[in-house]
Write a protein that holds these residues in place. Structure first.
Motif, PDB file in Angstrom:
ATOM      1  N   LYS A 158       0.847  -1.197   0.000  1.00 53.31           N
ATOM      2  CA  LYS A 158       0.000   0.000   0.000  1.00 53.31           C
ATOM      3  C   LYS A 158       0.878   1.242   0.000  1.00 53.31           C
ATOM      4  O   LYS A 158       1.407   1.635   1.040  1.00 53.31           O
ATOM      5  N   CYS A 216       5.028  -3.334   4.659  1.00 48.56           N
ATOM      6  CA  CYS A 216       4.609  -3.661   6.013  1.00 48.56           C
ATOM      7  C   CYS A 216       4.173  -5.123   6.000  1.00 48.56           C
ATOM      8  O   CYS A 216       3.939  -5.710   4.950  1.00 48.56           O
ATOM      9  N   THR A 219       1.750  -8.278   7.625  1.00 53.29           N
ATOM     10  CA  THR A 219       0.532  -8.628   8.336  1.00 53.29           C
ATOM     11  C   THR A 219       0.783  -9.828   9.233  1.00 53.29           C
ATOM     12  O   THR A 219       1.760 -10.559   9.077  1.00 53.29           O
ATOM     13  N   ASN A 266      -0.986  -4.986  11.273  1.00 53.03           N
ATOM     14  CA  ASN A 266      -2.223  -4.825  10.507  1.00 53.03           C
ATOM     15  C   ASN A 266      -2.812  -3.429  10.624  1.00 53.03           C
ATOM     16  O   ASN A 266      -3.203  -2.815   9.627  1.00 53.03           O
ATOM     17  N   ASN A 267      -2.884  -2.898  11.851  1.00 53.50           N
ATOM     18  CA  ASN A 267      -3.492  -1.584  12.036  1.00 53.50           C
ATOM     19  C   ASN A 267      -2.719  -0.501  11.297  1.00 53.50           C
ATOM     20  O   ASN A 267      -3.311   0.405  10.700  1.00 53.50           O
ATOM     21  N   CYS A 278      -0.871  -0.943   8.637  1.00 49.07           N
ATOM     22  CA  CYS A 278      -1.096  -1.114   7.205  1.00 49.07           C
ATOM     23  C   CYS A 278      -2.437  -0.513   6.794  1.00 49.07           C
ATOM     24  O   CYS A 278      -2.549   0.131   5.740  1.00 49.07           O
ATOM     25  N   GLU A 279      -3.449  -0.712   7.622  1.00 47.60           N
ATOM     26  CA  GLU A 279      -4.767  -0.174   7.311  1.00 47.60           C
ATOM     27  C   GLU A 279      -4.759   1.351   7.306  1.00 47.60           C
ATOM     28  O   GLU A 279      -5.563   1.988   6.619  1.00 47.60           O
ATOM     29  N   GLN A 280      -3.849   1.935   8.060  1.00 50.59           N
ATOM     30  CA  GLN A 280      -3.724   3.394   8.085  1.00 50.59           C
ATOM     31  C   GLN A 280      -2.839   3.911   6.951  1.00 50.59           C
ATOM     32  O   GLN A 280      -2.495   5.081   6.908  1.00 50.59           O
ATOM     33  N   ASN A 281      -2.501   3.012   6.042  1.00 50.25           N
ATOM     34  CA  ASN A 281      -1.712   3.381   4.869  1.00 50.25           C
ATOM     35  C   ASN A 281      -0.303   3.846   5.250  1.00 50.25           C
ATOM     36  O   ASN A 281       0.240   4.778   4.648  1.00 50.25           O
ATOM     37  N   LYS A 282       0.231   3.225   6.250  1.00 49.65           N
ATOM     38  CA  LYS A 282       1.593   3.529   6.679  1.00 49.65           C
ATOM     39  C   LYS A 282       2.398   2.233   6.657  1.00 49.65           C
ATOM     40  O   LYS A 282       1.866   1.156   6.909  1.00 49.65           O
TER      41      LYS A 282
END
Length: 438
Positions: free
Chosen positions: A50, A124, A126, A145-146, A148-152
């Motif tokens: 991402k 990143c 998972t 995971n968190n 990655c979900e924040q696009n970092k």
């Protein structure tokens, strides 16, 4: 000031091996510590999952004003989630736990000072990916995971390499192996290491004198495997296969900077590769320098002398991967075979059927006695007091490596082609394990 600190780190590495002796497997009643990195699997190659939103105010553009040849300060994330859980699981003493942590932190800081690195992409990892690599626990708060979900990802946090630490035991690792390391994830485009794992044998003996310093040195060794000194990065372009002076096929590193360093170091313009140790694994290349020509280099598989140093050879190889730029503050510390010419590389350490030893700072021949009544000498690096010592092996040495024809069991270090080399002894108990020469 930074250059001074780097120099201090390297000097520390030089001296913290000053009381370590490691035996060969065939010698009885000695602790045998070695690196178990010969048979590791190739890493999984991963893509940038991402991309970071470059318009985000939190975006840290490490590529800004940098061209493709630019490098940044190396940032290693040492993840101890597994380590801490297993310390509790195995009831490891707090003092021993701290000894381990100190060694790991020393290794981390050493390479953050010695190397610069090409900026990584926004990788990143998972939990599912981690589980696929049998790393069952990790600190997901760092970059899980968190995040990655924040696009970092790694780019956002400035992390270039994750190093995870776990324990295994004698049954899993082999009682002769102290530690092992491998790259688990690498960038699919560049093959740059992103994620590595160090395994520590929880059953090792840590009552050895100066074990804290010794363990730190082993961790620096294992970090180097993760950084790229491993089978996966010994590509065909970097490897030369040829027969050695005994007629045995060996592998040699022929990457450009390693060759340049080696030709200058040995004073041998015709040199075409730097010999690796012969692998103990089937079909693998040993990711260790041969002790026959680079005794005392910290990427030997065994520790042989008091002078284990980070040499220009290993730093040159890390640069040849294309991932790093090294600060070369190691000149003069590595001395074994230095400026001895092509003959040092292309001849036996002792001439056949006589006592002729041309390279007397490196090798010796004459048997003196057993016990303590022997002469002392200086190591090849002039940094420690050493003694000439020969092992009495339990089995006969292969005939091509015998330098004492009337004593087929006698020889020097196995991984140095049984060449008799100087070692450091500390007490009467140590001396009883060796036949001593001068």
């Amino acid at each position: 000031m930074k250059n001074y600190n780097v120099f201090k780190i390297i000097l520390y590495l030089l001296f913290f091996f000053s009381s370590i002796i490691i035996s060969e497997q065939s010698i009885q009643n000695e602790f045998i510590f070695k690196c178990g990195a010969d048979n590791e699997e190739d890493p999984t190659l991963v893509n940038d999952p991402k991309p970071i939103d470059e318009d985000s105010p939190e975006y840290r553009n490490v590529y800004e004003n940098l061209d493709e040849n630019s490098f940044k300060e190396l940032k290693i994330c040492l993840d101890l989630e597994n380590f801490n859980n297993e310390v509790d699981q195995y009831h490891i003493d707090n003092d021993v736990k701290q000894l381990y942590i100190d060694g790991l932190e020393k290794a981390k800081s050493t390479f953050e000072a010695l190397l610069k690195v090409k900026p990584v992409k926004n990788h990143c990892f998972t939990d599912d990916q981690i589980n696929d690599k049998s790393i069952t626990k990790w600190d997901a708060n760092i970059i899980g995971n968190n995040v990655c979900e924040q696009n970092k990802g790694m780019l956002f946090f400035g992390i270039d390499l994750f190093v995870f630490v776990r324990f295994e035991d004698n049954t899993q690792m082999g009682e002769n192996t102290l530690a092992s390391a491998s790259v688990k994830y690498a960038d699919s485009a560049t093959k740059q290491p992103l994620f590595g794992v160090i395994l520590i044998n929880k059953d090792i003996d840590y009552s050895k004198s100066d074990f804290k310093e010794y363990f730190a040195g082993i961790m620096i060794h294992e970090f180097t495997h993760i950084l790229g000194f491993s089978n996966f990065y010994f590509s065909n372009d970097f490897i030369l296969r040829k027969t050695d002076i005994f007629g045995i096929e060996r592998e040699y590193i022929k990457s450009p900077k390693v060759l340049s360093v080696a030709k200058n170091y040995f004073n041998c313009d015709s040199l075409d590769g730097v010999q690796l140790e012969k692998s103990e694994g089937s079909g693998t290349i040993s990711p260790h320098w041969s002790a026959r020509i680079l005794l005392g280099e910290y990427m030997n598989k065994y520790i042989y002398t008091a002078e284990q140093v980070i040499s220009e050879f290993t730093l040159a190889f890390l640069e040849d991967t294309g991932f790093y730029k090294a600060t070369y503050y190691t000149g003069g510390l590595m001395q074994f075979g230095k400026h001895k010419g092509c003959e040092f590389l292309n001849s036996k350490c002792i001439n056949d059927n006589n006592d002729d030893v041309k390279f007397t700072n490196e090798f010796f021949k004459k048997i003196y006695s057993t016990g303590l009544n022997y002469d002392t000498s200086c190591s090849s690096g002039r940094q420690s007091r050493t003694y000439h010592a020969i092992y009495n092996y339990n089995e006969e040495i292969p005939e091509i490596y015998r330098y004492f024809t009337d004593k087929p069991n006698w020889g020097g270090w196995k991984s140095a082609d049984y060449c008799p080399v100087s070692i450091e002894l500390h007490n009467q108990e140590d001396s009883n394990k060796y036949y001593v020469g001068h």
